[in-house]
Design an enzyme around this catalytic site. Sequence first.
Site, PDB file in Angstrom:
ATOM      1  N   GLY A 169      -6.762  14.438 -42.850  1.00 18.38           N
ATOM      2  CA  GLY A 169      -7.411  13.404 -44.225  1.00 18.38           C
ATOM      3  C   GLY A 169      -6.658  12.587 -44.993  1.00 18.38           C
ATOM      4  O   GLY A 169      -7.116  11.324 -44.930  1.00 18.38           O
ATOM      5  N   MET A 170      -5.381  12.917 -45.135  1.00 16.18           N
ATOM      6  CA  MET A 170      -4.651  11.874 -46.334  1.00 16.18           C
ATOM      7  C   MET A 170      -3.585  10.973 -45.515  1.00 16.18           C
ATOM      8  O   MET A 170      -2.814  10.323 -46.054  1.00 16.18           O
ATOM      9  CB  MET A 170      -3.941  12.694 -47.429  1.00 16.18           C
ATOM     10  CG  MET A 170      -4.861  13.447 -48.168  1.00 16.18           C
ATOM     11  SD  MET A 170      -5.875  12.140 -49.497  1.00 16.18           S
ATOM     12  CE  MET A 170      -4.624  11.636 -50.565  1.00 16.18           C
TER      13      MET A 170
ATOM     14  N   ASP B  53       0.704  -1.046  -0.033  1.00 12.98           N
ATOM     15  CA  ASP B  53      -0.230   0.051  -0.166  1.00 12.98           C
ATOM     16  C   ASP B  53       1.004   1.284  -0.139  1.00 12.98           C
ATOM     17  O   ASP B  53       0.507   2.278  -0.028  1.00 12.98           O
ATOM     18  CB  ASP B  53      -0.984   0.206   1.113  1.00 12.98           C
ATOM     19  CG  ASP B  53      -2.039  -0.780   1.053  1.00 12.98           C
ATOM     20  OD1 ASP B  53      -2.221  -1.324  -0.093  1.00 12.98           O
ATOM     21  OD2 ASP B  53      -2.980  -0.994   2.210  1.00 12.98           O
TER      22      ASP B  53
ATOM     23  N   ASP C 185      -9.243  24.866 -41.068  1.00 10.16           N
ATOM     24  CA  ASP C 185      -9.068  23.467 -40.485  1.00 10.16           C
ATOM     25  C   ASP C 185      -9.950  22.893 -39.264  1.00 10.16           C
ATOM     26  O   ASP C 185     -10.352  21.627 -39.396  1.00 10.16           O
ATOM     27  CB  ASP C 185      -7.621  23.822 -39.386  1.00 10.16           C
ATOM     28  CG  ASP C 185      -6.623  24.122 -40.745  1.00 10.16           C
ATOM     29  OD1 ASP C 185      -6.494  23.446 -41.482  1.00 10.16           O
ATOM     30  OD2 ASP C 185      -5.745  24.781 -40.234  1.00 10.16           O
TER      31      ASP C 185
END
EC number: 1.3.7.7
Length: 508
Positions: free
Chosen positions: A429-430, A36, A294
Amino acid sequence: MKLAYWMYAGPAHIGTLRVASSFKNVHGIMHAPLGDDYFNVMRSMLERERNFTPVTASVVDRHVLARGSQEKVVDNITRKDEEENPDLIVLTPTCTSSILQEDLENFVERASLSTQGDVLLADVNHYRVNELQAADRTLDQIVQFYIQKARKNGDLLEEKTAKPSVNIIGVSTLGFHNQHDCTELKRLMADLGIEVNEVIPEGASVHNLKRLPQAWFNLIPYREIGHMSAHYLEKEFGMPFVDITPMGVVETARCIRKIQEVLNAQGADVNYEEYIENQTLHVSQAAWFSRSIDCQNLTGKKAVVYGDNTHAAAMTKILAREMGIHVVWAGTYCKYDQEWFRKEVSEYCDEVLINEDHGAIGDAIARVEPSAIFGTQMERHVGKRLNIPCGVIAAPIHIQDFPIGYKPFLGYEGTNQVADLVYNSFTLGMEDHLLEIFGGHDTKEVITKGISADSDLGWSADGQAELNKIPGFVRGKVKRNTEKFARERNITEITAEVLYAAKEAVGA
């Protein structure tokens, strides 16, 4: 009782020790069995501090079980008092050592007869509360102890400061970006012409707690820690408090307007509208970014949010209100305060999830297939398995969430950091397609989209090869549909033929 190998909020003694070790010259003693006592290691590893963690373990071993703990605990308290000369020693059991049902209050009283500093037993029920509730209670207990002590000694400072001033309550060690948030809040207060009276518990001296009533108001940036202390100070001294978390452009403005209202009610004459407008339009990049092309690319994208109440609620509002992102569900592990969370987020998301089972959260993420996850470190692991990007917005956290650079989440600089985090969390995106074309990440295998580890399906070499020909941005969906198709028909190995059949079935 349920065995858990992952907890979002730790056990109660961790919260108590977080508060104790945040103060200057306060020593924590945990009455605990080995196992602990990991707080020291955890704090030393994560917090970028040069000082040792001021916590000692009074180990419960077989000798203690045979003879009782009194002698050992009292010895440890008096020894640490002599060695370290702390202003305060906080003794806390853990949930394990609480089973012994010992009279620790009596041990504390005995030890305090021979110590120079004060000694307190953390007033926390270790079976009923978690780390966050215990931290809130321990801070409240320490504040009350020193206010009452100052009152008794006749040196309590109640006269308000000449200029508007504030106590910032709830900034603690091991908090999510707390140090940076604190710096940003101090800057914000300076911009508003407000002096910072005290910041507690981080870096504060317990002897300065008697100065708390001098401030004009208290600021509680985090829902989890500081509320009990603020309510106590309001009850005792009529001190107003502001508990709007200034995270995101809209909430920061709302927080500042509330501060204006509180100050003007006490005789000040301030107007922060011009400041809010200037910061929103010219200083913070977030408002401009949210109108840029964006950010518009993110409009309508699906996201899920999960974390503690403060950060999950604030993040849900930012995504939905400021960025036009579709929050499919928002969740929290703070079940004890779920009513507040529901009230805050229900209008900004489709579904509210109150759950502290990481498996259920993982399955909920897999079910909705979001474009991005905003959660804790556990959701980051889930995202890696599901190939979904994840931004970490709340504790539990790891070393990378204690950055060396300046990264607040609150205030106007915080809005910029959050905007960056959001934008960088979505796959561009790409990106996937280019990685496929140029052979990037060629060691990455397509992994299962289920979180529960009960997948009984295998992919043959030709099936896997055929799957790899599918563009990355739809591959995950095709894989899941194919596996669902195979399960329905009790097929255990997926070949190219099974993939084609599944495609046709979906098309039909």
